[in-house]
Structure formats: C-alpha cells, structure tokens
Design a protein around this motif. Structure first.
Motif, PDB file in Angstrom:
ATOM      1  N   ALA A  88       0.816  -1.211   0.000  1.00 37.46           N
ATOM      2  CA  ALA A  88       0.000   0.000   0.000  1.00 37.46           C
ATOM      3  C   ALA A  88       0.851   1.263   0.000  1.00 37.46           C
ATOM      4  O   ALA A  88       0.470   2.286  -0.586  1.00 37.46           O
ATOM      5  CB  ALA A  88      -0.932  -0.002   1.212  1.00 37.46           C
ATOM      6  N   GLU A  89       2.014   1.191   0.659  1.00 34.81           N
ATOM      7  CA  GLU A  89       2.825   2.388   0.853  1.00 34.81           C
ATOM      8  C   GLU A  89       4.125   2.345   0.046  1.00 34.81           C
ATOM      9  O   GLU A  89       4.708   1.285  -0.182  1.00 34.81           O
ATOM     10  CB  GLU A  89       3.171   2.556   2.339  1.00 34.81           C
ATOM     11  CG  GLU A  89       1.979   2.626   3.274  1.00 34.81           C
ATOM     12  CD  GLU A  89       1.147   3.876   3.087  1.00 34.81           C
ATOM     13  OE1 GLU A  89       1.624   4.830   2.413  1.00 34.81           O
ATOM     14  OE2 GLU A  89       0.018   3.916   3.614  1.00 34.81           O
ATOM     15  N   TYR A  90       4.557   3.531  -0.353  1.00 38.74           N
ATOM     16  CA  TYR A  90       5.874   3.714  -0.962  1.00 38.74           C
ATOM     17  C   TYR A  90       6.843   4.036   0.168  1.00 38.74           C
ATOM     18  O   TYR A  90       6.718   5.080   0.823  1.00 38.74           O
ATOM     19  CB  TYR A  90       5.844   4.851  -1.979  1.00 38.74           C
ATOM     20  CG  TYR A  90       5.059   4.530  -3.232  1.00 38.74           C
ATOM     21  CD1 TYR A  90       5.708   4.160  -4.401  1.00 38.74           C
ATOM     22  CD2 TYR A  90       3.662   4.624  -3.244  1.00 38.74           C
ATOM     23  CE1 TYR A  90       4.989   3.871  -5.569  1.00 38.74           C
ATOM     24  CE2 TYR A  90       2.939   4.342  -4.393  1.00 38.74           C
ATOM     25  CZ  TYR A  90       3.609   3.970  -5.552  1.00 38.74           C
ATOM     26  OH  TYR A  90       2.906   3.686  -6.696  1.00 38.74           O
ATOM     27  N   THR A  91       7.809   3.156   0.417  1.00 39.03           N
ATOM     28  CA  THR A  91       8.664   3.288   1.615  1.00 39.03           C
ATOM     29  C   THR A  91      10.119   3.643   1.316  1.00 39.03           C
ATOM     30  O   THR A  91      10.885   3.890   2.249  1.00 39.03           O
ATOM     31  CB  THR A  91       8.637   1.980   2.422  1.00 39.03           C
ATOM     32  OG1 THR A  91       9.082   0.895   1.586  1.00 39.03           O
ATOM     33  CG2 THR A  91       7.247   1.688   2.948  1.00 39.03           C
ATOM     34  N   ASP A  92      10.512   3.665   0.037  1.00 40.80           N
ATOM     35  CA  ASP A  92      11.893   3.980  -0.320  1.00 40.80           C
ATOM     36  C   ASP A  92      11.970   5.323  -1.037  1.00 40.80           C
ATOM     37  O   ASP A  92      11.212   5.570  -1.988  1.00 40.80           O
ATOM     38  CB  ASP A  92      12.486   2.904  -1.244  1.00 40.80           C
ATOM     39  CG  ASP A  92      12.771   1.604  -0.517  1.00 40.80           C
ATOM     40  OD1 ASP A  92      12.590   1.555   0.715  1.00 40.80           O
ATOM     41  OD2 ASP A  92      13.182   0.636  -1.191  1.00 40.80           O
ATOM     42  N   LEU A  93      12.882   6.180  -0.588  1.00 41.84           N
ATOM     43  CA  LEU A  93      13.179   7.405  -1.328  1.00 41.84           C
ATOM     44  C   LEU A  93      14.354   7.067  -2.241  1.00 41.84           C
ATOM     45  O   LEU A  93      15.464   6.822  -1.775  1.00 41.84           O
ATOM     46  CB  LEU A  93      13.510   8.557  -0.388  1.00 41.84           C
ATOM     47  CG  LEU A  93      13.441   9.967  -0.980  1.00 41.84           C
ATOM     48  CD1 LEU A  93      13.363  11.007   0.130  1.00 41.84           C
ATOM     49  CD2 LEU A  93      14.613  10.280  -1.897  1.00 41.84           C
TER      50      LEU A  93
END
Length: 340
Positions: A88-93
């Motif tokens: 669900a989430e984007y966790t890496d920059l």
C-alpha cells in the motif's frame, strides 16, 4: 541497462524511452559521469538498483510513467518506490533532483537509498515529520551542500559514506530517544560539523567516520554508551580537545585519534573495559598525561609517539599490560613513567 552502461558519455544529456518500452532494470552507475539532465522511467521498470543514479550531478528533471506500479514522482522532485505492487505504501526514497534546495521527506519513507541526494549542490535543508525512517543509505548525501540535519529517532543505521565530503554540513542533531545503532565508515568524513553527541545505543562507529572533520571541536559519548570499539582513523585529524571513553569500549583501533593536534585530555570510565590501544592511536596529539586503564594488555606501535606535551604516563597497580610495542612513546616529553 547494466552497470556503468553509459558511464562517462560526456555528451549524453537526455534519456527517453517509449511508454511501451520493455525495459525492466537500470543498473548501478548506469549514467555515471555523464551530464544527463533528464530521464523518463517507463512503465515496466521494476528495479532501479542501488546506485543507479551515482554520478548524475546534472540530473534535474525526472518523469516516471503513471502506469509504473513500483515507482512514482513526488512534487516533480523525487522518485519514491515500493518493494511489491501489492504494497500500500511507498517506503523507499530513490532519487531527488540535483537542483533541489529544500526537501520534505514523506512520513511513510523508511529508507533513503544510496546516492539519492548525492551531488545535490543546492540542497540546504531536509525536514522530516512523523518520520518512519530507519536507515540512511550509502553515499546518500555525499558531496551535497546540505547544511544541517536532525536525524529522526527511529533511524538505526547511518550507512557508510552517507554524508561523505559534505563541506557545508555544520550541524547534526539526533531526536530524543534515538534508536541509532551504527554509524558506517567514512559517514561524516571531511564534513564541517562543529560538535556531535553520539546516541547511547550506538555500538559501532566505523573507520574514518569523522576523520578530517577539521571544525569538529566536541564529541560527546555518554557513560551509558553501548559503544564497544573506536575503529581505525575514526577521529583522525579532527580538532577535538577532549574525549571521554565509555565503559564498554574494549578497543581503540589504529590511528583512531592520530593527528588530533588540539586533543589535550583523555578520560576513561572508572569501569573501563579497554583492552587494546592500536598503532598510532594518539600519535601527534597534545595530551599532557595518560592513565592507562587496568585491563589494557597491549599498546600498539607508536600509539603515543610525537606527543610533544606528554609528560606523565601511569599504570594502575592491577595493570594487565603484557606488551608495549616499539616506539610507543617515541618523541614525547615524558618525565614520569610509572609501572608497578
């Protein structure tokens, strides 16, 4: 696109793929040393490998296909990513445009990836709000113009070369109750920080982490520190004037405080577990006296050589010292040397 595929292509300024491109991966250093200014990431790309953007100091424009299931852009400034399409989430920059001046890191980001802000020559500040961040990757801010950072409390790792050669970096603070455990080698090498208070949970400070930080005047290590070793050249040629070595440190490695020409005072915990002092560990410092902790069994070659102000060296009655290597106190000014 494999590792270093277009490296040092001196005239490459733009890379564009068709929307229906079958490109799946971009490898480490693929565009290293190019004047690349813009790039389009097509829909089927599933892997931007760590370091894919290394050496892209001119890359100011990024576009990610809206059909890509793993990556997207935020504010036309950064690429963020997730590990699985189902997440669900984007966790890496993943990447930030090299002309960015200030950045607000999204709260769900857990990892700042390698080289993500490297060579951002206009970057001054970075802000976190309700941060979930747990790691700052290799070379992530290296050679950037970042001036200050407050490290969020949940970060456990500042990886090697993370702030390497950040000449404008003057202030590094840690949030209360920091969970930081490791500072990687060369992490703050040749930065301009003036002081640093190492969080108590840090157990390892890597080789040359603060070496050649010529403005570094103060390093604070608390009595309850989990630190177990001070690695090779950790504070080499910094400007610290005093240092407290906490209880759990059992090893001060080679050149750890070599060339610290303002270092006049070394204090050890009364319950010191120090066992080894490495080669040239304090050579060319300005210490005036030293009381060697009782558990030290070996002092390496030239450990205190060229300490011109060193007058007094004392060992306790219960010393465990077994070997003092060659030239340990050579070219010092010792007047009093006390060994039971």
């Amino acid at each position: 696109i494999e590792e270093s595929s277009f490296s040092n292509c001196d005239h490459l300024t733009s890379v564009t793929f068709s929307e229906d491109s079958k490109l799946l991966s971009i490898g480490k250093g693929a565009f290293n040393g190019t004047p690349l200014k813009s790039i389009f990431i097509p829909s089927k790309v599933k892997e931007l490998k760590d370091g894919w953007c290394n050496g892209t100091s001119k890359l100011d424009e990024i576009v990610v296909s809206k059909e890509n299931k793993l990556y997207k852009t935020v504010d036309d400034k950064m690429i963020i990513g997730k590990h699985n399409e189902q997440d669900a989430e984007y966790t890496d920059l993943i990447f930030c445009c090299r002309n960015v001046k200030m950045i607000n890191v999204p709260s769900k980001i857990e990892r700042i990836c390698p080289y993500s802000f490297s060579e951002c020559k206009e970057l001054k500040s970075i802000k976190f709000a309700d941060s979930s961040l747990i790691s700052i990757g290799q070379y992530s801010f290296s050679n950037s113009s970042l001036e200050q950072i407050t490290v969020p409390s949940h970060i456990k790792l500042i990886d090697e070369y993370a702030f390497y050669n950040c000449k404008e970096l003057q202030l590094v603070d840690f949030e209360a109750n920091s969970e930081l455990q490791k500072i990687g080698k060369f992490a703050f090498y040749s930065s301009s920080i003036g002081s640093i208070s190492i969080p108590s949970r840090v157990s390892q400070i890597g080789e040359s982490s603060f070496a050649y930080c010529e403005d570094l005047l103060s390093v604070t290590l608390n009595e309850d520190s989990e630190l177990v070793s001070i690695d090779k050249s950790t504070f080499d040629s910094s400007s610290i004037s005093s240092i407290f070595i906490p209880e759990k440190v059992f090893r001060i490695d080679d050149f750890a405080f070599h060339g610290c020409q303002d270092l006049i005072s070394i204090k050890f915990s009364e319950r010191s577990n120090l066992q080894f002092i490495g080669e040239s560990a304090f050579s060319f410092s300005m210490i005036k006296s030293i009381s060697i902790p009782s558990l030290v069994s070996r002092i390496g070659i030239r450990a205190f050589s060229h300490c011109k102000n060193l007058i007094s060296v004392e060992f306790p009655a219960d010393t465990k010292v077994q070997k003092i290597d060659s030239e340990v106190f050579a070219f010092s000014s010792i007047e009093n040397f006390s060994v039971p």
